[in-house]
Scaffold this active site. Structure first.
Site, PDB file in Angstrom:
ATOM      1  N   CYS A  41       0.757  -1.152   0.009  1.00 12.21           N
ATOM      2  CA  CYS A  41      -0.053   0.120  -0.029  1.00 12.21           C
ATOM      3  C   CYS A  41       0.713   1.306  -0.001  1.00 12.21           C
ATOM      4  CB  CYS A  41      -0.979   0.080   1.177  1.00 12.21           C
ATOM      5  SG  CYS A  41      -1.211  -1.546   1.998  1.00 12.21           S
ATOM      6  N   ASN A 304      -3.508  -8.794   7.889  1.00 15.29           N
ATOM      7  CA  ASN A 304      -2.561  -8.745   9.249  1.00 15.29           C
ATOM      8  C   ASN A 304      -3.513  -9.244  10.081  1.00 15.29           C
ATOM      9  OD1 ASN A 304      -0.263  -7.116   9.401  1.00 15.29           O
ATOM     10  ND2 ASN A 304      -1.075  -6.238   8.038  1.00 15.29           N
TER      11      ASN A 304
END
Lengths: 447, 447
Positions: A41, A304
């Site tokens: 990202c 995550n």
């Protein structure tokens, strides 16, 4: 044993070791690339020059993981999984040496692969993806040749972030997308606000324009993007078309895939019907808490969380992943965009009848310096008034306001209940009625 | 009939008229001051020079309210309420003319009055409050005389905002408070972060220092604030000690008051036992959703919601006010402070046994430009893990993160449930694990 050394794989490995201890657990991670635990990202901001990459994008180095007791094998690809024999076939990419390795527990964290359009010229030099750190480095090499005109293909969040990066690099930028408005993660009326703002940033917006191919010069390099409405000259092309789950290995091994193409899992991120096999991140489908559908939403924040859930469970604890809302936030120059839940079309497809309300307000008290425009759209179920989704487009202070909508949505609040939410108020932070509450209030009058 | 023309009174009047129509309802509002519908919360920013007041602080002018059909009587005080006769005794302050006016429905919106310490010299010239627009104008007149040293008495949110305003005006600023740390709406460990940050802004912090009086010069003007630890020289003194509910009129009339001194109401903001009498805003007690206690929390955001609830009900609709969480957000220069729910001491007093977790993180991805420090403290109930409160201290991007905590608290989430909240993530907005979720995660491990 873990296949894939990015967010899911390394989080799961670290968490499991932390819980169970090094003596109880032997953890091997196979990663095909050169890096682990990196922030894909962050690539647009590295390319834009905001971040002096790639090192800052690496959350934890291979050496640090090894110090923590993880047997990490970089540049090592898994070519096959034998679920009956409980072995994987691995190949070291640099030496081409192959071997078979056994496992007790297997974590499939193979991520996603970029969609490359099956169009003539799509592999020409000068056309760049933005998924891996190597992609970022390649694109920066391309920019070092001082191209003048960039065309970004795709108007999703990667596309708009890359359009900003190209503007910041001083290029003339055109964004092309087949959809009528950019950001199809928004309703078209909200996407139109993004298009108008991007046009105001001197980005040429060619929406509603399908790409038909890529033109190349004598040297084979890309020279233009061909569309049904003519050519868009380009010295450099960035593909931001999106990704699909990377599940070929899982499919061949016989693991179940869902209708969106991702690996199926249960709430603990176990692959159903295959004891001791886990999967998470961009290669799986997840449960959408509002529509009830299983969807593929490749985002680092989910990966995550999946890694943590898998690691806790592998380490002898108990954790579940209770699904997603489709929350996302992005930024193009000073425009902030947030969304959570369902769009109008998605809600309709899921079977909901809806009411909606859109309000224009300011991010701070109207009289406070730095108060900027914000538009909030709220979608609610007809009759029950249950919140189904929210979209926000505006300037500084807009994006993270999506979080309070997400928390309301997570808990099944109605727009009527939301009106009285006790949110933080002071003139530098919000009008006395927060824009989110004004939208809820207006929607409640339409229920 | 409405007593008090600020947030509650004017919102109730406007909403009731909007719902019922001008033909069905005759609405009279009595306001003692010169202004209606103003933002007292904006006064510190007007004094600081951020806002070119007072006009921008007036949300809607008296003329606009009259155009909407409200019979608004400024500079008119209500001296008595006869609940049996259903009349009020009113007095025009400029002409001193008195009259008796009848009502069918009565809204008590008398607000709060500043606490003035019963100390020698507290009424001396040069000592200013900051509650009304007239107070703001007086203080600005005082600043025009170019004082050099300001002492702010009180370390609550008004005190810290006024300390910032004085710094911005170029004065040497001392803040004095009897509590050991400023912002007693935070736990002392979080208040200490605010003190340290304010010291870094060159504000002299004299906490743990009770004020014993005010010294004056020959001209009667204030020259110093006297404390048990010596004098603090002052050319100008700002009182930010807080307010108490203005309920003398209600008490004399026989309306019920609660233990915090505010008027009692039910969920629809009706005064129990007195049909057709309503109350809201800074003069009432409200229900605290976490502790179950009735508390006095004077904030414009509650007052506006109360006004809406009263107006909807008066206009023939149905609305309730379901209580507060004690959410607040404030700012001192670039330091942002948010809190919601209970402090450790408040939770203990309510009977909760608690666990807490405090984490240091960043407001954006650590590698992203503009990422700044944020400290989040989360309080949860022992064994159940239910969230009881959250406190946040940090720089840009900190304050409004309290909202997601407030929404989680409103819905009775546990810290374990919060871990998987689908919040917005992109590098310019948050680390991949939002600081709020990291705090919840750490607290869940302590439950």
């Amino acid at each position: 044993m873990v296949i894939g050394g990015d967010a899911v794989g390394m989080s799961a490995a670290s968490q499991a070791l932390r819980r169970a201890g090094r003596d109880a657990l032997e953890v091997v991670v196979f990663e095909r690339g050169h890096h682990v635990s990196y922030s894909a990202c962050g690539i647009p901001y590295w390319v834009a020059g905001d971040v002096d990459g790639p090192d800052p994008l690496i959350a934890r180095s291979a050496a640090a993981h090894r110090d923590n007791g993880i047997d990490l094998r970089l540049r090592t690809e898994v070519d096959g999984i034998d679920l009956d024999a409980r072995t994987v076939q691995v190949r070291e990419l640099d030496s081409d040496a192959s071997s078979t390795e056994g496992f007790d527990e297997l974590v499939v964290a193979t991520g996603a692969v970029p969609v490359r359009p099956p169009l003539p010229g799509a592999d020409a030099p000068g056309i760049y993806g933005v998924q891996t750190l190597d992609d970022g480095a390649d694109l920066l090499d391309g920019l070092a040749e001082r191209p003048r005109r960039a065309v970004v293909v795709g108007g999703g969040y990667i596309g708009v972030e890359m359009a900003e990066a190209m503007v910041r690099r001083g290029l003339e930028v055109t964004l092309v997308d087949q959809a009528p408005e950019p950001m199809t993660t928004l309703d078209p009326d909200m996407g139109a606000l993004v298009r108008e703002a991007m046009e105001g940033m001197d980005i040429r917006m060619r929406t509603g324009t399908p790409v038909s191919g890529f033109e190349t010069g004598r040297d084979g390099r890309v020279t233009a993007v061909a569309t049904e409405e003519g050519e868009l000259p380009a010295d450099i092309v960035v593909l931001g078309i999106g990704v699909r789950p990377n599940t070929e290995l899982a499919r061949v091994a016989g693991l179940p895939l869902g209708e969106s193409g991702g690996v199926l899992t249960d709430l603990r991120m176990r692959v159903p019907g295959h004891d001791g096999v886990w999967a998470g991140g961009d290669c799986v489908e997840v449960f959408h808490r509002v529509s009830g559908a299983r969807v593929h939403i490749p985002l680092g924040t989910h990966a995550n969380k999946h890694g943590r859930v898998i690691g806790v469970n592998l380490g002898g604890g108990y954790a579940t992943f209770p699904g997603v809302l489709g929350t996302a936030v992005s930024k193009v120059c000073d425009l902030e965009i947030g969304r959570t839940g369902l769009l109008e079309a998605e809600a309709g497809a899921a079977g909901f009848e809806t009411v909606s309300a859109t309000v224009d307000s300011t991010t701070r008290a109207g009289y406070f310096p730095g108060a900027t425009a914000i538009t909030v759209k709220v979608l609610a179920e007809r009759r029950t008034g249950r919140l189904l989704g929210a979209q926000l487009v505006g300037r500084e202070g807009t994006g993270k306001r999506v979080d309070v909508c997400a928390a309301a949505l997570w808990n099944g609040m109605t727009v009527e209940e939301m009106i009285n939410l006790d949110l933080g108020y002071a003139p530098p932070f919000a009008p006395v009625w927060d824009p989110v509450l004004v939208a809820a209030r207006k929607a409640s009058e339409a229920v």
